[in-house]
Design an enzyme around this catalytic site. Structure first.
Site, PDB file in Angstrom:
ATOM      1  N   GLY A 276     -33.574   9.773   5.692  1.00 29.58           N
ATOM      2  CA  GLY A 276     -33.400  10.974   6.495  1.00 29.58           C
ATOM      3  C   GLY A 276     -34.013  12.235   5.932  1.00 29.58           C
ATOM      4  O   GLY A 276     -35.123  12.247   5.400  1.00 29.58           O
ATOM      5  N   SER A 277     -33.248  13.309   6.025  1.00 31.14           N
ATOM      6  CA  SER A 277     -33.772  14.645   5.744  1.00 31.14           C
ATOM      7  C   SER A 277     -34.164  14.887   4.306  1.00 31.14           C
ATOM      8  O   SER A 277     -34.751  15.931   3.993  1.00 31.14           O
ATOM      9  CB  SER A 277     -32.729  15.691   6.170  1.00 31.14           C
ATOM     10  OG  SER A 277     -32.503  15.623   7.569  1.00 31.14           O
TER      11      SER A 277
END
Length: 564
Positions: A276-277
Site C-alpha cells: 500500500g501507501s
C-alpha cells in the site's frame, strides 16, 4: 659343667655410621637423577610429537575438541544455537520381553502427546525405531524404570536453541541427522559443519536484546488486535545488517510440532503483500529525481476521485481540495500520487522498482525467499496503481532495503544476517540522488510530526516514516475488511541509522486501537515502543534539542482556517 660363651655385640663407631648414611644418600641421588633424566626424555618426546608430527592420527586428536556443528551467536556473543550431547529413546522389538499392550500403556503415561496406536506400531514393528529423539532427562528415567531390556538409550548430538523461540525464523532448525533444514542452519550448512571453520562460532548481525524488543512489542499488538500474524525487521541503513527479524506466529525449534508448518514460514522474506501507501515516498522520490516534481508547492487536484480506464481511484479520507507534495504524503492521497506516477510514466516507474530489487527475490543469505508478484503488463493503470502500492506484491524485506536507500543518501545495498564487524559493507548501487534522499528525510519526518504517522513519534528519536493500509486481494477483487497494516520508519531522521518495518496482518478494529484497523492506529504505536526501547541498545539516545529542519516545508501545510 658346660660353660656358654656369648660373643659380645659389635659396637659401631660414629665413623662407620656416617659411612653407611653417605652411601644411602649417594644411592638416593642416583635414583633421583635417573628419574629426572627419564622425565626430561619423555617431555622432549612429547614436545617434539606436538610440534612436528603431521600424521592423520595427530590431526584427528587435535580436532577431538572441535564441536560437530559450530555454535551460532548474536553480534555480542550471546549463544543462539549450540550442539550438546543428548539422549534418545529407541525400541528394538525383537528384544522385548514384556507384553506389548502393557508397554504401550506405560509409554502412553510418559508420552501423552503420542497415541496408543502409534506406540503399539513402534513396539510391534520388525525393525528398531525411535520412540523419542531429543528426549528429556525425566522421560529417559521413566522409560528406564519400566525395566524392559528392549529399550535403548543412545547418546546423540542434539541441537539446542537456548533462547527458545527468539529469532526462530532466522535460525531455522536441523533434522534428526543434524542437517540444517531452514534458516541460518540451512543457509550456512557448509560453514557450520566444515572441519576448518566449525571450531569458531558463526556470529550473526542479530542483536538478541533488540530482537527480544521487536518480538515482544509486535507480539503484544498481534494478540491485542486479534490479528492472524505479523512481521517486523530492523535494518542498518548503511551496512544492510539485520539487527532483528521476526515473523508471527512463531515456533520453538527445540520442539517441532508436525502441524505448525504455517508458523515456520518467515513472513519477512517469504510472504508477499501489497504494502500500500508505504510505496508513495518511493514514487515521490523517483519523481523528484526525474524532474517530474520540481516544486514542493505545486498543487494537484484531489477534489474528486480520479477516473481512468473505467476505474476510479479514491482516497480513504477525501480532502476535497488541491494538495501539494508534502500534503499528499501527510494525508496519504492515492489520487495525487497516481497523477504523479502517471507523469513519471511506465518506463521510469518500472526502472525504479527494478533498481530496488522488486523484480527478484529479496537479497539475503536465507533460502526461504519469495519471488515478488510482478505485474503481467505495465499499462497506464498499472503504472498509476503501483505508484501507491497496489498491483505489485513484495516481501517486507524488499521494503526495508528500499527505505534504507531512500534515507541513507540514495544507495541500495543487499541485506545480510552476518556481523560485518570491521569489514566494509557492500558497495551497493545508487538509486536516488543524495539531494533527493535529503528531501525525503524531511518529508518522512513531516508525516510523523504532522500526518498519519503521529502515533509513531517517539520523543527525542526524530522518527520519520509512512503508513500503509492495503486491502488484501481475494476471489473477485479486494476484501475491504481484510487489511495489511504496515508502518515503514527510519530514525533518527537528521542522521538516519536504522530502518524499522512493522506489519500486522488483518488487525481487528477493537478497543485496543480505538476501533481502527489502519496502520496509523495499529502499527505506528508498535514502532514508537520498539524505537523507544531499542534505540539506546543501538547507541541512539533521545535528544529533543535536535530535529530535521523542515522550516521551508511547514508553511506549505494547510491549517484549519486557511483557504482551500
Amino acid at each position: 659343667m658346660n660353660t656358654l660363651v656369648v660373643r659380645p655385640a659389635r659396637i659401631r663407631t660414629a665413623g662407620v655410621r656416617q659411612q653407611i648414611l653417605l652411601t644411602a644418600q649417594q644411592r638416593l641421588m642416583i635414583l633421583m637423577l635417573l628419574f629426572m633424566a627419564a622425565f626430561c626424555l619423555v617431555s622432549v618426546r612429547l614436545l617434539a610429537f606436538a610440534l612436528f608430527d603431521t600424521s592423520a592420527g595427530h590431526r584427528s586428536g587435535a580436532t577431538a575438541f572441535v564441536p560437530a556443528r559450530a555454535d551460532i551467536v548474536d553480534r555480542n556473543g550471546v549463544p543462539l544455537a549450540r550442539t550438546i550431547d543428548g539422549y534418545s529413546i529407541r525400541v528394538v522389538p525383537s528384544k522385548l520381553l514384556n507384553d506389548r499392550q502393557y508397554l504401550a500403556t506405560e509409554l502412553g503415561k510418559i508420552f501423552p502427546d503420542m497415541s496408543r496406536e502409534e506406540l503399539l506400531a513402534k513396539l510391534t514393528g520388525e525393525h528398531p525405531t525411535y520412540i523419542r529423539r531429543r528426549a528429556l532427562p525425566d522421560q529417559v528415567a521413566a522409560v528406564n524404570a519400566i525395566g524392559e531390556i528392549g529399550f535403548e538409550f543412545p547418546r546423540e548430538k542434539e541441537r539446542l536453541y537456548p533462547q527458545l523461540t527468539l529469532a526462530a525464523h532466522v535460525l531455522g532448525f536441523t533434522n534428526a541427522e543434524g542437517q540444517g533444514v531452514t534458516g541460518v542452519e540451512s543457509a550456512f550448512e557448509d560453514r557450520l559443519t566444515n572441519a576448518a571453520t566449525r571450531g569458531q562460532p558463526l556470529a550473526l548481525s542479530i542483536d538478541a536484546r533488540v530482537q527480544g524488543v521487536l518480538e515482544s512489542e509486535l507480539g503484544n499488538a498481534v494478540t491485542n488486535l486479534e490479528a492472524i500474524g505479523g512481521a517486523g525487521i530492523i535494518l542498518d541503513v548503511h551496512t544492510g545488517e539485520v539487527l532483528a527479524m521476526t515473523s508471527l506466529p512463531t515456533y520453538n525449534p527445540n520442539k517441532l510440532v508436525p502441524d505448525n508448518g504455517a508458523a515456520r514460514r518467515n513472513a519477512v522474506t517469504y510472504n508477499l503483500y501489497e504494502l500500500g501507501s508505504t510505496f508513495k515516498p518511493l514514487t515521490i522520490g523517483a519523481a523528484i529525481d526525474n524532474g517530474v516534481v520540481t516544486s514542493m508547492a505545486k498543487r494537484y487536484d484531489a477534489t474528486k476521485p480520479l477516473a481512468i480506464a473505467g476505474f476510479h481511484i479514491r482516497d480513504s479520507h477525501m480532502m476535497n481540495r488541491w494538495l501539494n507534495v508534502p500534503e499528499t504524503l501527510i494525508h496519504s492521497s492515492n489520487i495525487v500520487t497516481a497523477q504523479i506516477g502517471d507523469q513519471l510514466g511506465r518506463e521510469k516507474m518500472e526502472e525504479l522498482f527494478r533498481s530496488l530489487g522488486f523484480d527478484g527475490r529479496p537479497h539475503i543469505e536465507l533460502k526461504e525467499r519469495a519471488f515478488p508478484l510482478w505485474p503481467k503488463s505495465w499499462g497506464r493503470v498499472t503504472t498509476m496503481t503501483t505508484s501507491y502500492g497496489h498491483g505489485i506484491a513484495v516481501t517486507p524485506l524488499h521494503l526495508a532495503s528500499a527505505y534504507a536507500a531512500l534515507v541513507n543518501g540514495g544507495i541500495w545495498r543487499p541485506a545480510t544476517l552476518l556481523k560485518l564487524g570491521d569489514q566494509a559493507p557492500p558497495q551497493g548501487r545508487r538509486v536516488f540522488k543524495a539531494s533527493t534522499s535529503a528531501r525525503m528525510r524531511q518529508l518522512l519526518r513531516l508525516i510523523v510530526s504532522d500526518g498519519t504517522g503521529r502515533n509513531a513519534d517517539a520523543p527525542g528519536f526524530r522518527v520519520g516514516g509512512k503508513t500503509g493500509s492495503a486491502e488484501k486481494p481475494g476471489a473477485g477483487g479486494y476484501r475491504r475488511h481484510s487489511l495489511v497494516s504496515t508502518f515503514a520508519a527510519a530514525f533518527p531522521m537528521d542522521n538516519p541509522r536504522y530502518v524499522v518495518i512493522a506489519m500486522i496482518d488483518e488487525p481487528k478494529g477493537n478497543a485496543f486501537s480505538s476501533g481502527q484497523r489502519t496502520a496509523g492506529w495499529t502499527v505506528a504505536p508498535v514502532v514508537k515502543k520498539v524505537i523507544t526501547r531499542a534505540g539506546p541498545m543501538l547507541g541512539v539516545y533521545p535528544d529533543e534539542s535536535r530535529d530535521v529542519d523542515v522550516s521551508e516545508l511547514t508553511p506549505l501545510l494547510w491549517r484549519n482556517g486557511d483557504k482551500k
